[in-house]
Scaffold this motif. Sequence first.
Motif, mmCIF file in Angstrom:
data_model
loop_
_atom_site.group_PDB
_atom_site.id
_atom_site.type_symbol
_atom_site.label_atom_id
_atom_site.label_comp_id
_atom_site.label_asym_id
_atom_site.label_seq_id
_atom_site.Cartn_x
_atom_site.Cartn_y
_atom_site.Cartn_z
ATOM 1 N N GLY A 3 0.794 -1.227 0.000
ATOM 2 C CA GLY A 3 0.000 0.000 0.000
ATOM 3 C C GLY A 3 0.823 1.273 0.000
ATOM 4 O O GLY A 3 0.275 2.368 0.064
ATOM 5 N N LEU A 4 2.132 1.132 -0.060
ATOM 6 C CA LEU A 4 3.000 2.308 -0.009
ATOM 7 C C LEU A 4 2.930 3.135 -1.292
ATOM 8 O O LEU A 4 3.055 4.362 -1.250
ATOM 9 N N GLY A 5 2.735 2.468 -2.422
ATOM 10 C CA GLY A 5 2.630 3.185 -3.693
ATOM 11 C C GLY A 5 1.438 4.116 -3.698
ATOM 12 O O GLY A 5 1.526 5.255 -4.144
ATOM 13 N N ARG A 6 0.327 3.628 -3.187
ATOM 14 C CA ARG A 6 -0.886 4.448 -3.108
ATOM 15 C C ARG A 6 -0.642 5.668 -2.227
ATOM 16 O O ARG A 6 -1.004 6.795 -2.578
ATOM 17 N N MET A 7 -0.019 5.465 -1.077
ATOM 18 C CA MET A 7 0.261 6.561 -0.160
ATOM 19 C C MET A 7 1.215 7.578 -0.797
ATOM 20 O O MET A 7 0.985 8.789 -0.726
ATOM 21 N N LEU A 8 2.257 7.088 -1.434
ATOM 22 C CA LEU A 8 3.234 7.981 -2.044
ATOM 23 C C LEU A 8 2.622 8.759 -3.208
ATOM 24 O O LEU A 8 2.862 9.960 -3.357
ATOM 25 N N LEU A 9 1.808 8.097 -4.014
ATOM 26 C CA LEU A 9 1.157 8.779 -5.133
ATOM 27 C C LEU A 9 0.175 9.828 -4.623
ATOM 28 O O LEU A 9 0.124 10.943 -5.162
ATOM 29 N N ASP A 10 -0.583 9.497 -3.596
ATOM 30 C CA ASP A 10 -1.490 10.485 -3.011
ATOM 31 C C ASP A 10 -0.719 11.708 -2.526
ATOM 32 O O ASP A 10 -1.170 12.845 -2.679
ATOM 33 N N HIS A 11 0.447 11.486 -1.955
ATOM 34 C CA HIS A 11 1.295 12.588 -1.487
ATOM 35 C C HIS A 11 1.738 13.455 -2.661
ATOM 36 O O HIS A 11 1.702 14.695 -2.580
ATOM 37 N N ALA A 12 2.151 12.838 -3.747
ATOM 38 C CA ALA A 12 2.610 13.589 -4.926
ATOM 39 C C ALA A 12 1.471 14.427 -5.515
ATOM 40 O O ALA A 12 1.672 15.602 -5.867
ATOM 41 N N VAL A 13 0.295 13.834 -5.621
ATOM 42 C CA VAL A 13 -0.859 14.551 -6.169
ATOM 43 C C VAL A 13 -1.205 15.742 -5.271
ATOM 44 O O VAL A 13 -1.392 16.871 -5.756
ATOM 45 N N ALA A 14 -1.277 15.517 -3.974
ATOM 46 C CA ALA A 14 -1.590 16.608 -3.046
ATOM 47 C C ALA A 14 -0.546 17.705 -3.113
ATOM 48 O O ALA A 14 -0.878 18.899 -3.121
ATOM 49 N N ARG A 15 0.709 17.328 -3.189
ATOM 50 C CA ARG A 15 1.781 18.332 -3.250
ATOM 51 C C ARG A 15 1.660 19.196 -4.504
ATOM 52 O O ARG A 15 1.855 20.403 -4.459
ATOM 53 N N ALA A 16 1.355 18.571 -5.633
ATOM 54 C CA ALA A 16 1.209 19.326 -6.884
ATOM 55 C C ALA A 16 0.085 20.352 -6.773
ATOM 56 O O ALA A 16 0.265 21.526 -7.127
ATOM 57 N N PHE A 17 -1.060 19.921 -6.277
ATOM 58 C CA PHE A 17 -2.196 20.839 -6.224
ATOM 59 C C PHE A 17 -2.072 21.832 -5.079
ATOM 60 O O PHE A 17 -2.534 22.973 -5.193
ATOM 61 N N ASP A 18 -1.415 21.446 -3.988
ATOM 62 C CA ASP A 18 -1.144 22.408 -2.909
ATOM 63 C C ASP A 18 -0.216 23.521 -3.388
ATOM 64 O O ASP A 18 -0.257 24.636 -2.868
ATOM 65 N N ALA A 19 0.607 23.219 -4.388
ATOM 66 C CA ALA A 19 1.535 24.222 -4.943
ATOM 67 C C ALA A 19 0.846 25.116 -5.973
ATOM 68 O O ALA A 19 1.483 25.988 -6.562
ATOM 69 N N GLY A 20 -0.434 24.902 -6.210
ATOM 70 C CA GLY A 20 -1.180 25.757 -7.125
ATOM 71 C C GLY A 20 -1.314 25.225 -8.539
ATOM 72 O O GLY A 20 -1.771 25.942 -9.432
ATOM 73 N N SER A 21 -0.946 23.986 -8.759
ATOM 74 C CA SER A 21 -1.067 23.413 -10.107
ATOM 75 C C SER A 21 -2.532 23.284 -10.492
ATOM 76 O O SER A 21 -3.375 22.961 -9.665
ATOM 77 N N TRP A 22 -2.817 23.499 -11.752
ATOM 78 C CA TRP A 22 -4.169 23.311 -12.284
ATOM 79 C C TRP A 22 -4.258 22.001 -13.048
ATOM 80 O O TRP A 22 -5.342 21.538 -13.368
ATOM 81 N N ARG A 23 -3.085 21.416 -13.344
ATOM 82 C CA ARG A 23 -3.049 20.126 -14.026
ATOM 83 C C ARG A 23 -1.815 19.369 -13.552
ATOM 84 O O ARG A 23 -0.771 19.953 -13.296
#
Length: 150
Positions: A84-104
Motif C-alpha cells: 500500500g506504499l505506492g498508493r500513499m506515495l502517489l497520493d502525497h505527490a498529487v496533493a503536493r502538486a495541487f497544494d503548490a497551485g497546479s491546475w493540471r
Amino acid sequence: MTGSDAVPLYRALYAGVGQEYCWWMRRSMPDQDLADILHDPAVHFMVLRDSSSSPVGFYELDLRRGGDANLAYFGLLSQAMGRGLGRMLLDHAVARAFDAGSWRLRVNTCTLDHSHALPNYQRAGFVIRNVVSETWDVPDEYVPERLRRL
C-alpha cells in the motif's frame, strides 16, 4: 530533497526502481545536469523511507511550468511493493502538486512499466488523454535482461 547527497541517492533509487522497466534517461545524464534539475526549487525529489529509514521509493515532481505540473518519475523498490506504499506515495505527490497551485498534473507511463502503474494512476484520478507510439534507441547497458531475450 536537496543537498550534496541528492544526486547519488536519486541515482540509486532511479536505478533500483527502474532497472526492470528500462528507465535509462536519468542514468545516462551527466551528474551536473541531474544536479541542476534536482536543485531547482520547482522540482521536488521526495524519498519514501521505511521504519528503519532506508529509502524504498521516490517521486520527482516537476513544477517548472507553473500550474502545469509533471510527475516525471515515480516508483517503489521491489521490496516495498504490495504494502500500500505506492498508493500513499502517489497520493502525497498529487496533493503536493495541487497544494503548490497546479491546475493540471500530468504523468507518463508505458507498456514497459510495472503492470500496476496505469491502474494505480487511474485510481488516483488520472485519466488517459493521449496515447503515443514511440521507439527509443536505448543504450544496451540500460536494457533489462528480460527485454534482451525478446
